[in-house]
Design an enzyme around this catalytic site. Sequence first.
Site, short mmCIF file in Angstrom:
data_model
loop_
_atom_site.label_atom_id
_atom_site.label_comp_id
_atom_site.label_asym_id
_atom_site.label_seq_id
_atom_site.Cartn_x
_atom_site.Cartn_y
_atom_site.Cartn_z
N ASP A 15 -6.17 34.37 70.76
CA ASP A 15 -5.90 35.26 69.82
C ASP A 15 -6.12 34.72 68.22
O ASP A 15 -5.72 33.76 68.01
CB ASP A 15 -4.20 35.41 69.69
CG ASP A 15 -3.63 36.62 68.82
OD1 ASP A 15 -4.56 36.85 67.87
OD2 ASP A 15 -2.56 36.89 68.79
N TYR A 237 7.45 28.52 67.53
CA TYR A 237 6.79 29.67 67.87
C TYR A 237 5.68 30.35 66.96
O TYR A 237 5.75 30.51 65.69
CB TYR A 237 7.97 31.00 67.92
CG TYR A 237 7.46 32.32 68.28
CD1 TYR A 237 7.10 32.44 69.85
CD2 TYR A 237 7.38 33.41 67.41
CE1 TYR A 237 6.55 33.66 70.26
CE2 TYR A 237 6.70 34.49 67.90
CZ TYR A 237 6.30 34.52 69.26
OH TYR A 237 5.68 35.72 69.73
N LYS A 240 2.72 34.50 71.97
CA LYS A 240 3.10 34.04 73.37
C LYS A 240 1.56 33.57 73.82
O LYS A 240 0.65 33.56 73.38
CB LYS A 240 3.53 35.12 73.98
CG LYS A 240 4.59 34.95 74.97
CD LYS A 240 5.56 34.26 75.04
CE LYS A 240 6.61 33.86 75.98
NZ LYS A 240 7.53 33.16 75.75
P1 13P Z 1 0.78 38.01 70.89
O1 13P Z 1 1.46 36.65 71.43
O2 13P Z 1 -0.22 39.05 71.48
O3 13P Z 1 -0.09 37.43 69.48
O4 13P Z 1 2.11 38.72 70.29
C1 13P Z 1 3.12 38.31 69.35
C2 13P Z 1 4.10 39.13 69.02
O5 13P Z 1 5.09 38.45 68.61
C3 13P Z 1 4.11 40.49 69.12
O6 13P Z 1 5.55 40.90 69.17
MG MG Z 2 -1.28 38.14 68.02
MG MG Z 3 -1.82 38.57 72.72
#
Ligand code: 13P
Ligand code: MG
Ligand code: MG
Length: 375
Positions: A15, A237, A240
């Site tokens: 990402d 954090y 994800k």
């Molecule tokens: P991603 O991990 O896809 O960047 O999404 C993060 C998020 O907090 C979505 O609410």
């Molecule tokens: Mg993202």
């Molecule tokens: Mg993502």
Amino acid sequence: MLVGEKVTLSVIKADIGGWPGHSRVHPQLVETAEEILGRARGEGTIIDFYVATCGDDLQLIMTHKKGVDSPEVHGLAWDAFKAATEVAKELGLYGAGQDLLRDAFSGNVRGMGPGVAEMEITLRKSEPVVTFHMDKTEPGAFNLPIFRMFADPFNTAGLVIDPKMHMGFRFEVWDILKHRRVILNTPEELYDLLALIGAKSRYVIKRVYPKEGHSISKDEPVAVVSTEKLYEVAGEYVGKDDPVAIVRAQGGLPALGEVLEPFAFPHLVSGWMRGSHNGPVMPVPMHQANPTRFDGPPRVVALGWQISPRGELVGPVDLFDDPAFDHARRKAVEIAEYMRRHGPFEPHRLPMEEMEYTTLPGVLERLEERFEDIE
Ligand code: 13P
Ligand code: MG
Ligand code: MG
Ligand code: 13P
């Protein structure tokens, strides 16, 4: 001709900026990555490539002769992500460079933020493979579907009726917490396997291998899942670990339809909204892999390929672009609606142990000094 020779299939994703928020990848990022990989194909570093997207994740799919963990191929992916990050910064995309957690490349993208699924295979005369791409979830989301493909006779008819598969498979399971692994054989150790992988936030299926006597060597993976944990790299954090997987099909392996069948059930996974919620994973074609409702629900895209005798990627075929998966999509919407009604309550919100790696501890810390002992 590479039939009978080793070819590596690498899926490396990151990402590096969402458009808008965390919903999708801007086309200019795809073009930038295509330019860089196109040049590398021209120079012979890789045989072939395709740049895909799933939600806000940019997916580099490559074939080459350099084996897994190749510094050259990983360096190429890193360069593509870096260049696309510059474009993301120019456009002011959200979380530009989000998954590039280290400044300097040191020979391997593992532990640097991107997710990696790679397998070196002895190319068969006909080599059907599926690459899976998920957004808004984590590696354990693949436990249930991979188990079903290779070990569940109610999913995979071939386990029962095909003498080439009847002996079962071997599962390599990683204990993410203790950094150790175990190999379990199915069907003999089916219950032991489930005892572990049912706890999907801790035990994840890393690879599946054939058994002795299969036409594919028992040391050659037939499925592999990315298991990079972002919080372990970043220490906080940052998003994800939206995972990817590669699965080979046919000829003593699950047929294409057996590989896809588990996704007719939109099972619950973690990682929705702020990486902090459970929700159903919805099988969608690439053009529908744009999670918007409450930043979700989580998505899975399946791309079908035949690897040609020269190692080229013949595809992609957008496999969930099939009305037969409409029911799973409708079901996912219904489950999403049901889960959402819980708002901040578990089990929509993740259990406390898993919230440790989100932004919640920052809130709880402030309450800490107001607690008094009871009794
Ligand atoms: P991603 O991990 O896809 O960047 O999404 C993060 C998020 O907090 C979505 O609410
Ligand atoms: Mg993202
Ligand atoms: Mg993502
Ligand atoms: P293979 O044994 O050639 O993979 O054929 C099985 C099949 O495709 C049935 O659907």
